[in-house]
Design a protein around this motif. Structure first.
Motif, short mmCIF file in Angstrom:
data_model
loop_
_atom_site.label_atom_id
_atom_site.label_comp_id
_atom_site.label_asym_id
_atom_site.label_seq_id
_atom_site.Cartn_x
_atom_site.Cartn_y
_atom_site.Cartn_z
N LEU A 184 0.63 -1.48 0.02
CA LEU A 184 0.34 0.05 0.19
C LEU A 184 0.83 1.43 -0.22
CD1 LEU A 184 -2.89 -0.82 2.60
CD2 LEU A 184 -3.45 -0.35 0.05
N LEU A 185 0.75 2.07 -0.90
CA LEU A 185 1.42 3.47 -0.82
C LEU A 185 0.50 4.44 -0.73
CD1 LEU A 185 4.01 4.80 -2.34
CD2 LEU A 185 2.78 5.27 -4.16
N MET A 186 1.51 5.52 0.21
CA MET A 186 -0.03 6.22 1.05
C MET A 186 0.08 7.61 0.22
SD MET A 186 -1.76 6.99 3.88
CE MET A 186 -2.12 8.09 4.78
N LEU A 187 -0.78 8.29 -0.53
CA LEU A 187 -1.13 9.28 -0.79
C LEU A 187 -1.46 10.26 0.35
CD1 LEU A 187 -1.25 9.93 -3.93
CD2 LEU A 187 -3.65 10.05 -3.61
N ALA A 188 -2.04 10.73 1.20
CA ALA A 188 -3.19 11.33 1.52
C ALA A 188 -3.87 11.15 3.17
CB ALA A 188 -2.92 12.46 0.81
N TYR A 189 -3.63 11.72 4.48
CA TYR A 189 -4.61 11.22 4.67
C TYR A 189 -6.29 12.55 4.39
CZ TYR A 189 -1.57 8.74 7.95
OH TYR A 189 -1.16 8.07 8.80
N ARG A 190 -7.36 11.74 4.59
CA ARG A 190 -8.00 12.91 4.09
C ARG A 190 -9.57 13.30 4.96
NH1 ARG A 190 -10.10 10.83 -1.84
NH2 ARG A 190 -11.64 9.43 -0.24
N GLN A 191 -9.99 13.95 4.53
CA GLN A 191 -10.79 14.14 5.55
C GLN A 191 -12.74 13.56 5.28
OE1 GLN A 191 -10.78 15.64 9.53
NE2 GLN A 191 -12.70 15.02 9.52
N GLN A 192 -12.98 13.39 6.61
CA GLN A 192 -14.16 13.01 5.57
C GLN A 192 -15.46 13.67 6.17
OE1 GLN A 192 -15.42 10.94 3.10
NE2 GLN A 192 -14.27 9.67 2.14
N GLY A 193 -16.76 13.96 6.14
CA GLY A 193 -17.83 14.59 6.79
C GLY A 193 -19.01 14.61 5.55
N MET A 194 -19.34 15.71 6.06
CA MET A 194 -20.66 15.80 5.25
C MET A 194 -21.00 17.30 4.77
SD MET A 194 -23.78 14.33 8.35
CE MET A 194 -23.13 15.45 9.25
N MET A 195 -21.19 17.11 3.50
CA MET A 195 -21.55 17.82 2.73
C MET A 195 -23.17 18.30 2.67
SD MET A 195 -18.96 17.83 -0.08
CE MET A 195 -19.66 15.90 -0.31
N VAL A 196 -23.17 20.01 2.72
CA VAL A 196 -24.02 21.04 2.68
C VAL A 196 -24.25 21.81 2.43
CG1 VAL A 196 -25.25 19.24 5.09
CG2 VAL A 196 -23.96 21.95 4.98
N LYS A 197 -25.92 22.23 2.14
CA LYS A 197 -25.24 24.06 0.99
C LYS A 197 -24.84 25.00 2.63
CE LYS A 197 -29.08 24.82 -3.06
NZ LYS A 197 -29.88 24.96 -2.81
N LYS A 198 -24.26 26.58 1.44
CA LYS A 198 -23.48 26.70 2.14
C LYS A 198 -24.71 27.58 3.43
CE LYS A 198 -20.26 29.67 2.21
NZ LYS A 198 -18.92 28.64 2.71
N SER A 258 -27.43 21.42 -7.75
CA SER A 258 -28.27 21.33 -7.84
C SER A 258 -29.89 21.17 -7.17
CB SER A 258 -28.48 20.58 -8.88
OG SER A 258 -26.87 19.97 -9.47
N SER A 259 -29.54 21.83 -5.74
CA SER A 259 -30.68 21.01 -4.92
C SER A 259 -31.43 20.30 -5.10
CB SER A 259 -31.97 22.54 -5.22
OG SER A 259 -31.04 23.61 -4.89
N VAL A 260 -30.47 19.37 -5.58
CA VAL A 260 -31.82 18.12 -5.60
C VAL A 260 -31.27 16.46 -4.39
CG1 VAL A 260 -31.20 17.16 -8.06
CG2 VAL A 260 -30.29 15.93 -6.62
N ALA A 261 -30.48 16.99 -3.41
CA ALA A 261 -29.88 16.21 -1.92
C ALA A 261 -29.89 17.51 -1.40
CB ALA A 261 -29.52 15.55 -2.43
N ASP A 262 -30.11 17.09 0.43
CA ASP A 262 -29.24 18.40 0.76
C ASP A 262 -28.26 17.50 1.65
OD1 ASP A 262 -32.11 19.51 0.69
OD2 ASP A 262 -33.54 17.73 1.98
N VAL A 263 -27.81 16.68 2.04
CA VAL A 263 -26.53 16.32 2.07
C VAL A 263 -26.46 15.27 1.79
CG1 VAL A 263 -25.93 15.53 4.38
CG2 VAL A 263 -27.78 16.22 4.49
N ALA A 264 -25.38 15.69 1.44
CA ALA A 264 -24.43 14.36 1.23
C ALA A 264 -22.75 14.07 1.69
CB ALA A 264 -23.53 14.86 -0.33
N PHE A 265 -21.85 12.58 1.52
CA PHE A 265 -20.88 12.45 2.08
C PHE A 265 -19.72 12.25 1.19
CE2 PHE A 265 -25.25 10.57 3.64
CZ PHE A 265 -25.10 11.48 4.63
N GLY A 266 -19.02 13.14 2.03
CA GLY A 266 -17.27 13.60 0.88
C GLY A 266 -16.63 13.69 1.40
N ILE A 267 -15.56 14.29 0.92
CA ILE A 267 -13.93 14.25 1.83
C ILE A 267 -14.27 16.12 1.64
CG2 ILE A 267 -12.62 12.38 1.16
CD1 ILE A 267 -11.42 14.94 -1.22
#
Ligand SMILES: Nc1nc2c(c(=O)[nH]1)N[C@H]1C(S)=C(S)[C@@H](COP(=O)(O)OP(=O)(O)OC[C@H]3O[C@@H](n4cnc5c(N)ncnc54)[C@H](O)[C@@H]3O)O[C@H]1N2
Ligand code: MOO
Length: 634
Positions: free
Chosen positions: A480-494, A559-568
């Motif tokens: 396994l070659l480390m690329l980076a640690y990433r912060q995961q969480g929930m995304m919402v509108k500004k 695009s207002s088709v979701a209120d919450v999404a998950f990602g970095i």
């Protein structure tokens, strides 16, 4: 105007045949020829076989600097018995000089001794013709130099001029006009707002036509107004090819087909081809008319399938479309009634050529940018298997299939930066197809990629990636070659309008989510967080809605088709969304040890170890590069 709700679709091959017959019918196959200076004929198509007017060379000449002799008189010469040749028995010649009869050979100056009385001494016997360039050695008069239909390029110009062809007969360039239509199309970015699109198709198609030998004009963007369209069709009636962009499907303003029906010949409106279905084919006055769908990928397929053959016929170019066999790395199904032309990239993995499909969306421009070409999926293909071979046609001039590192599994915004560095330094690139971390590991096991990108959290061991890899590989087989640690969480509108602070808020406030696909690292993490809190999928609206990338998750919020999404966090910050952090994760690249001698893989590892791909001008928020480049044994 009432919407027109009928259209009789045609087989694309039949439609093409009708169209090419029409080119012949209006007497434009080809459109005619003209004589031009050969020196200016680069890129043009020969209108007939062009033969040599003179021989090349057209006199016997010396191939070397030296002395022209009569071979017969040198037959006694040898190292042991040098021969003196008097000055009235030879002539001095330079390379390219005419060699008059009775001289019939040339001895190179460095193989002679020059004597003070003007004579020379030679040390070997010569044979007739030695070091003489013969008349017609290269070309003889009457020989065909360039075929009818052949493109004149560097060496054709050289050969034509060497054979007395100062002017050549070439086919005239077809005159083509592009008419972009639509009230929603603009050529100013100032107007870009809701309901307006920049005219990116028009100028791009103009270049395509020029590359395919046409002289091109572009009209101003025309409104959806039948009188104005009609006026422009009349204005360009002298042109050989009229291309109209947009207005080919069933929209309110789709007047194109009806204009053609009334004023010209409508050969086809709609074909069983995807993308490109709503194409309009016909003729008006003495011009071929092609109505291109507004969606860019549909436009591109129509350009390749219909426009190019028409231009080739008009300009008399003989072209052969080379098809390459490829295997498709994951099963694809074509729509039952249509032939599909799927954009994608090709790469060699373990000496087998694989096709990695890009989005099939007809409006996608990025897929055209990234695609090497198209794979042809005949109608009715149901779940192609990896063993099957399909036809692939290159659209790009550059074949990078052997210079590709295929990264399957998860996706990360760093990969394009890595790819750009590899391209600049080694002409390598990364081909990545986001399929989810777990699927990437399976693909690596199946030999379908070089690298699996993974960020899979194992709740039992609280460890990243290794427990999953060991389900498919033996211990010691991969790294396994480390690329980076990433912060995961929930995304919402500004501004976080629904005041989301934790997963429970999604349930209690009845918010809509967009999920990642099964086997994606982010999905595994979400399921882990949900099970910790005892939340069931049925309690979350949109749990079944899956997208394949962090970007797609974020754009669902925009695009207002979701209120919450998950990602970095990086994606959320990049696209101006608010972010509620969860957990830092390992994003690593899994590589088989038996691949570690591959120079491509070594270049990738070296680059990641050097960290020089980290662009200091970009703010990689949520990334921790402290262990980047570190290798873990699995
Ligand atoms: N009810 C149906 N709707 C649609 C059908 C259908 O069968 N039934 N077919 C779909 C298919 S397939 C395609 S492809 C598109 C093609 O639409 P049109 O050819 O009618 O194109 P427009 O409506 O004029 O434009 C659509 C869209 O394309 C973009 N566009 C147009 N011109 C340009 C340009 N010069 N530069 C950049 N982009 C352009 C723009 O996004 C337009 O909104 O129709 C489906 N609909
Ligand atoms: O022609 Mo459309 O491109 O099939 O979406």
């Amino acid at each position: 105007m009432a919407r027109k709700l009928y259209r009789k679709l045609m087989d694309p091959k039949d439609a093409l045949e009708l169209l090419l017959n029409e080119v012949k019918f209006i007497n434009k196959s080809p459109i005619g020829s003209e004589e031009i200076k050969t020196a200016n004929a680069g890129g043009r198509i020969a209108s007939k076989n062009i033969t040599a007017k003179i021989a090349c060379p057209n006199f016997q000449s010396s191939a070397m600097d030296g002395y022209a002799l009569i071979a017969k008189s040198t037959k006694e010469a040898s190292v042991h018995s040098p021969l003196k040749v008097n000055k009235n028995e030879f002539i001095e010649v330079d390379t390219g000089d005419y060699v008059p009869y009775p001289f019939d050979c040339v001895v190179m100056v460095e193989k002679t001794k020059q004597n003070s009385d003007g004579s020379i001494t030679i040390f070997e016997a010569m044979h007739p013709g030695e070091n003489i360039r013969l008349i017609g050695e290269d070309f003889n008069p009457g020989e065909i130099v360039v075929y009818e239909g052949q493109e004149i390029s560097t060496f054709e110009i050289m050969s034509l001029l060497a054979t007395g062809n100062d002017v050549v007969s070439v086919n005239k360039k077809p005159k083509a006009v592009i008419i972009a239509t639509g009230d929603e199309i603009t050529d100013s970015y100032e107007n870009i707002d809701k309901n307006m699109y920049f005219n990116f198709n028009g100028p791009a198609i103009s270049y395509f036509l020029k590359e395919n030998k046409a002289l091109v004009e572009e009209t101003p963007i025309l409104p959806d107004n039948i009188e104005v369209l009609q006026e422009y069709l009349n204005k360009y009636s002298e042109f050989d090819l009229i291309l109209m962009i947009g207005g080919s499907s069933f929209g309110r303003d789709d007047y194109t087909a009806s204009i053609l029906e009334k004023n010209g010949k409508l050969l086809a409106h709609g074909v069983y081809l995807r993308p490109g279905k709503p194409v309009i084919l016909g003729s008006i006055n003495k011009s071929i008319f092609i109505g291109l769908p507004g969606y860019s990928a549909a436009c591109a397929v129509v350009l390749d399938y219909f426009v190019k053959p028409v231009l080739n016929m008009m300009s008399g170019k003989v072209e052969f479309t080379k098809k390459f066999p490829v295997s498709i790395y994951k099963p694809l199904t074509s729509s039952s009634g249509e032939e599909e032309r799927i954009r994608g990239q090709v790469a060699k993995v373990k000496s087998k050529m694989y096709f990695y499909p890009l989005t099939r969306s007809s409006s996608s421009v990025s897929s055209l940018l990234y695609a090497d070409g198209i794979c042809i999926l005949e109608k009715g293909i149901q779940g192609s298997s990896e063993q099957e071979s399909f036809d692939f046609i290159f659209w790009k001039k550059e074949d990078l299939s052997e210079n590709s590192i295929v990264v399957l599994g998860s996706n990360d915004p760093l990969l394009p930066y890595i790819s750009s560095k590899l391209y600049k330094d080694f002409k390598l690139r990364i081909v990545s197809s986001p399929s989810g971390s777990l699927s990437g590991i399976v693909s690596l096991k199946d030999g379908l990629c070089h690298v699996a990108a993974t960020h899979l959290f194992d709740s039992e061991t609280e460890e990243y990636n290794i427990p999953y890899i060991l389900k498919y590989f033996d211990k010691g087989d991969t790294i396994l070659l480390m690329l980076a640690y990433r912060q995961q969480g929930m995304m919402v509108k500004k501004g976080n309008p629904f005041n989301v602070n934790c997963l429970e808020d999604i349930v209690s406030k009845g918010l809509r989510i967009v999920n990642r696909q099964k086997g994606a690292g982010t999905r595994v993490l979400l399921d882990f967080e949900m099970s910790k809190l005892g939340i069931k999928p049925s309690q979350i609206l949109g749990y079944e809605n899956e997208v394949f990338t962090h970007y797609a998750a974020a754009t669902s919020i925009l695009s207002s088709v979701a209120d919450v999404a998950f990602g970095i966090q990086y994606i959320a910050d990049f696209l101006g969304l608010d972010f509620i952090p969860w957990k830092k994760e390992n994003f690593e690249l899994c590589i088989c040890k038996d691949n570690l001698s591959d120079p491509k893989i070594l270049a990738l590892i070296d680059l990641i170890k050097s960290k020089s791909f980290i662009d200091k001008n970009l703010n990689f928020s949520g990334y921790d590069f402290s262990d980047t480049g570190k290798i873990r044994e699995v």
